[in-house]
Motif scaffolding. Structure first.
Motif, PDB file in Angstrom:
ATOM      1  N   GLN A 160      -4.050   2.866 -14.162  1.00  0.00           N
ATOM      2  CA  GLN A 160      -3.386   3.020 -13.022  1.00  0.00           C
ATOM      3  C   GLN A 160      -4.392   2.670 -12.093  1.00  0.00           C
ATOM      4  N   LEU A 161      -3.908   2.521 -10.753  1.00  0.00           N
ATOM      5  CA  LEU A 161      -4.792   2.082  -9.610  1.00  0.00           C
ATOM      6  C   LEU A 161      -5.396   3.294  -9.369  1.00  0.00           C
ATOM      7  N   ALA A 162      -5.052   4.396  -9.614  1.00  0.00           N
ATOM      8  CA  ALA A 162      -5.790   5.709  -9.322  1.00  0.00           C
ATOM      9  C   ALA A 162      -7.186   5.906 -10.215  1.00  0.00           C
ATOM     10  N   ASP A 163      -6.951   5.307 -11.557  1.00  0.00           N
ATOM     11  CA  ASP A 163      -7.882   5.199 -12.176  1.00  0.00           C
ATOM     12  C   ASP A 163      -9.122   4.342 -11.912  1.00  0.00           C
ATOM     13  N   VAL A 164      -8.790   3.181 -11.515  1.00  0.00           N
ATOM     14  CA  VAL A 164      -9.692   2.190 -10.717  1.00  0.00           C
ATOM     15  C   VAL A 164     -10.331   2.720  -9.599  1.00  0.00           C
ATOM     16  N   LEU A 165      -9.806   3.324  -8.826  1.00  0.00           N
ATOM     17  CA  LEU A 165     -10.400   3.840  -7.577  1.00  0.00           C
ATOM     18  C   LEU A 165     -11.240   5.282  -7.837  1.00  0.00           C
ATOM     19  N   ALA A 166     -11.008   5.718  -9.160  1.00  0.00           N
ATOM     20  CA  ALA A 166     -11.916   6.859  -9.285  1.00  0.00           C
ATOM     21  C   ALA A 166     -13.236   6.581  -9.842  1.00  0.00           C
ATOM     22  N   ARG A 167     -13.503   5.046 -10.292  1.00  0.00           N
ATOM     23  CA  ARG A 167     -14.599   4.382 -10.869  1.00  0.00           C
ATOM     24  C   ARG A 167     -15.676   4.616  -9.908  1.00  0.00           C
ATOM     25  N   ASP A 168     -16.949   4.806  -9.963  1.00  0.00           N
ATOM     26  CA  ASP A 168     -18.081   4.935  -9.161  1.00  0.00           C
ATOM     27  C   ASP A 168     -18.700   3.671  -9.288  1.00  0.00           C
ATOM     28  N   ASP A 169     -18.412   2.737 -10.250  1.00  0.00           N
ATOM     29  CA  ASP A 169     -18.982   1.281  -9.945  1.00  0.00           C
ATOM     30  C   ASP A 169     -18.025   0.250  -9.288  1.00  0.00           C
ATOM     31  N   VAL A 170     -16.933   0.726  -8.690  1.00  0.00           N
ATOM     32  CA  VAL A 170     -16.148  -0.222  -7.903  1.00  0.00           C
ATOM     33  C   VAL A 170     -16.308  -0.013  -6.393  1.00  0.00           C
ATOM     34  N   ASP A 171     -16.966  -0.768  -5.931  1.00  0.00           N
ATOM     35  CA  ASP A 171     -17.043  -1.138  -4.601  1.00  0.00           C
ATOM     36  C   ASP A 171     -16.331  -1.694  -3.711  1.00  0.00           C
ATOM     37  N   ALA A 172     -15.255  -2.649  -4.189  1.00  0.00           N
ATOM     38  CA  ALA A 172     -14.388  -3.508  -3.774  1.00  0.00           C
ATOM     39  C   ALA A 172     -13.238  -3.780  -4.548  1.00  0.00           C
ATOM     40  N   VAL A 173     -12.045  -4.167  -3.909  1.00  0.00           N
ATOM     41  CA  VAL A 173     -11.040  -4.379  -4.967  1.00  0.00           C
ATOM     42  C   VAL A 173     -10.281  -5.551  -4.374  1.00  0.00           C
ATOM     43  N   ILE A 174      -9.932  -6.521  -5.262  1.00  0.00           N
ATOM     44  CA  ILE A 174      -9.299  -7.580  -5.073  1.00  0.00           C
ATOM     45  C   ILE A 174      -7.869  -7.323  -5.425  1.00  0.00           C
ATOM     46  N   VAL A 175      -6.721  -7.459  -4.750  1.00  0.00           N
ATOM     47  CA  VAL A 175      -5.425  -7.445  -4.868  1.00  0.00           C
ATOM     48  C   VAL A 175      -4.700  -8.629  -4.962  1.00  0.00           C
ATOM     49  N   CYS A 176      -4.137  -8.808  -6.287  1.00  0.00           N
ATOM     50  CA  CYS A 176      -3.395 -10.379  -6.598  1.00  0.00           C
ATOM     51  C   CYS A 176      -1.981  -9.752  -6.972  1.00  0.00           C
ATOM     52  N   THR A 177      -1.503  -8.850  -6.336  1.00  0.00           N
ATOM     53  CA  THR A 177       0.287  -8.685  -6.793  1.00  0.00           C
ATOM     54  C   THR A 177       1.052  -8.944  -6.000  1.00  0.00           C
ATOM     55  N   PRO A 178       2.284  -8.720  -6.290  1.00  0.00           N
ATOM     56  CA  PRO A 178       3.517  -9.215  -5.459  1.00  0.00           C
ATOM     57  C   PRO A 178       3.412  -8.722  -3.830  1.00  0.00           C
ATOM     58  N   ASN A 179       3.717  -9.721  -3.204  1.00  0.00           N
ATOM     59  CA  ASN A 179       3.739  -9.306  -1.497  1.00  0.00           C
ATOM     60  C   ASN A 179       4.193  -8.173  -1.287  1.00  0.00           C
ATOM     61  N   LEU A 180       5.233  -7.560  -1.870  1.00  0.00           N
ATOM     62  CA  LEU A 180       5.943  -6.263  -1.420  1.00  0.00           C
ATOM     63  C   LEU A 180       5.300  -5.155  -1.643  1.00  0.00           C
ATOM     64  N   THR A 181       4.048  -5.088  -2.407  1.00  0.00           N
ATOM     65  CA  THR A 181       3.128  -4.207  -2.967  1.00  0.00           C
ATOM     66  C   THR A 181       1.920  -4.071  -2.238  1.00  0.00           C
ATOM     67  N   HIS A 182       1.804  -5.101  -1.270  1.00  0.00           N
ATOM     68  CA  HIS A 182       0.441  -5.156  -0.516  1.00  0.00           C
ATOM     69  C   HIS A 182       0.079  -3.982   0.391  1.00  0.00           C
ATOM     70  N   GLN A 183       1.025  -3.360   1.011  1.00  0.00           N
ATOM     71  CA  GLN A 183       0.991  -2.461   1.976  1.00  0.00           C
ATOM     72  C   GLN A 183       0.373  -1.255   1.162  1.00  0.00           C
ATOM     73  N   SER A 184       1.343  -0.652   0.327  1.00  0.00           N
ATOM     74  CA  SER A 184       0.847   0.611  -0.553  1.00  0.00           C
ATOM     75  C   SER A 184      -0.325   0.338  -1.201  1.00  0.00           C
ATOM     76  N   ILE A 185      -0.762  -0.804  -1.907  1.00  0.00           N
ATOM     77  CA  ILE A 185      -1.815  -0.654  -2.575  1.00  0.00           C
ATOM     78  C   ILE A 185      -2.994  -0.716  -1.839  1.00  0.00           C
ATOM     79  N   GLY A 186      -2.901  -1.765  -0.705  1.00  0.00           N
ATOM     80  CA  GLY A 186      -4.020  -2.225   0.210  1.00  0.00           C
ATOM     81  C   GLY A 186      -4.528  -0.512   1.097  1.00  0.00           C
TER      82      GLY A 186
END
Length: 337
Positions: A58-84
């Protein structure tokens, strides 16, 4: 982040364009891929195995990681606002594949949130990083051809989407061709002209099939406050499927700069059609340059490219193009920069 360690990057959405970002990260030392996440867990797992990185459910699992400084989002355009929004609220820098969002309001909200949190928000207008696009910009900006008065940008190619179920073909998910592909051209036109358009007029056709809900061939005419104009032509309905053609022209008061082919000197007619490569085989360098710029901005070493205001305006122009496409009318934008 301003320390010397490599920027830890997660990629959300592993289909399509994500492969180009992964290839660029493999070629870099200042950033590294630490994990991927996708709604299709099996596909994400296969990609993680190939890339030698972790996979999260899940996205929440990604954002819980201490080694993630940045995220590249390559998902459908409709999801950009919520994921961003989730990425920025977690305190991570964000590289959003174009467009920034589906609506101007959503794009503005993401821009405001990034500014409020002091985070880098970049948008994948990758054509700004190609050698030829930068060369045209540098010639125009130098004043060598005088004041720019007209630009023509053509990016025509064959069908690239996997099938009729591709989300890009659903305007409710992609926003339409103006928003998904047209933003590349309109962004370049505004960048080269040095101003944002105040009028937009668009016409399109469903070339591949009348059953399409988007115009896979599109022409967008832009008018600028200075009186300059631009014509942007983009197609994904060419034959043969692997056909590709790119043309740039900028006319100034003192001269003209033009680029007729995107790979002069290396062309090959194959069974599938005409294939072209950069003379030095450096097509992938566009994404390396884009990610190096993003990493430098995340480290506080340089300004973000393109400026966030330009990325928001790209959405505004694309939305106007879609409005024009469906109403048949010229759309006037008040207060264009």
């Amino acid at each position: 982040m301003n320390d010397s360690r490599a920027l830890g990057v997660a990629i959300v959405g592993v289909g399509g364009i994500a492969a180009s970002h992964m290839a660029a990260l493999r070629a870099m030392s200042i950033a590294r891929l630490v994990c991927v996440q996708d709604m299709d867990r099996a596909r994400a797992g296969a990609v993680a195995n190939e890339q030698g990185c972790a996979v999260e459910d899940q996205l929440a699992d990604v954002l819980a990681r201490d080694d993630v400084d940045a995220v590249i989002v390559c998902t459908p355009n409709l999801t950009h606002q919520s994921i961003g929004t989730a990425v920025l609220e977690s305190g991570r820098h964000l590289l959003m594949e174009k467009p920034l969002a589906m609506t101007v309001e959503a794009a503005q909200q993401l821009a405001a949130l990034a500014a409020e949190r002091g985070l880098t928000l970049a948008v994948g207008h990758s054509h700004r990083f190609s050698a030829q696009s930068r060369a045209v910009h540098d010639v125009v900006a130098s004043g060598e051809i005088g004041a720019p008065r007209f630009a023509r940008i053509v990016m025509n190619g064959g069908w690239i989407w996997p099938g009729w179920q591709a989300w890009v073909l659903d305007p409710a998910v992609s926003g339409g061709h103006s928003l998904h592909n047209g933003v590349h051209l309109t962004d370049l036109a505004a960048w080269w002209m040095g101003e944002q358009p105040d009028t937009v007029f668009a016409r399109g056709q469903a070339v591949t099939s009348r059953a399409l809900d988007i115009a896979d061939y599109l022409v967008i005419e832009l008018g600028f406050p200075s009186g300059a104009s631009a014509v942007c032509e983009v197609s994904r309905g060419e034959r043969p499927r692997k056909a590709s053609y790119l043309e740039f022209t900028v006319v100034g008061t003192e001269g003209v700069v033009t680029r007729n082919w995107d790979a002069d000197g290396i062309r090959a007619w194959q069974e599938e059609g005409l294939s072209m490569w950069a003379p030095d085989g450096s097509a992938g360098d566009v994404f390396v340059a884009e990610l190096e710029s993003f990493a430098a901005s995340a480290r506080g070493e340089s300004a973000v490219v393109p400026p966030v205001a330009d990325a928001v305006d790209a959405v505004r122009v694309a939305a106007a193009a879609e409005e024009s496409l469906h109403t048949g009318r010229l759309v006037r934008r008040e207060g264009a920069r």
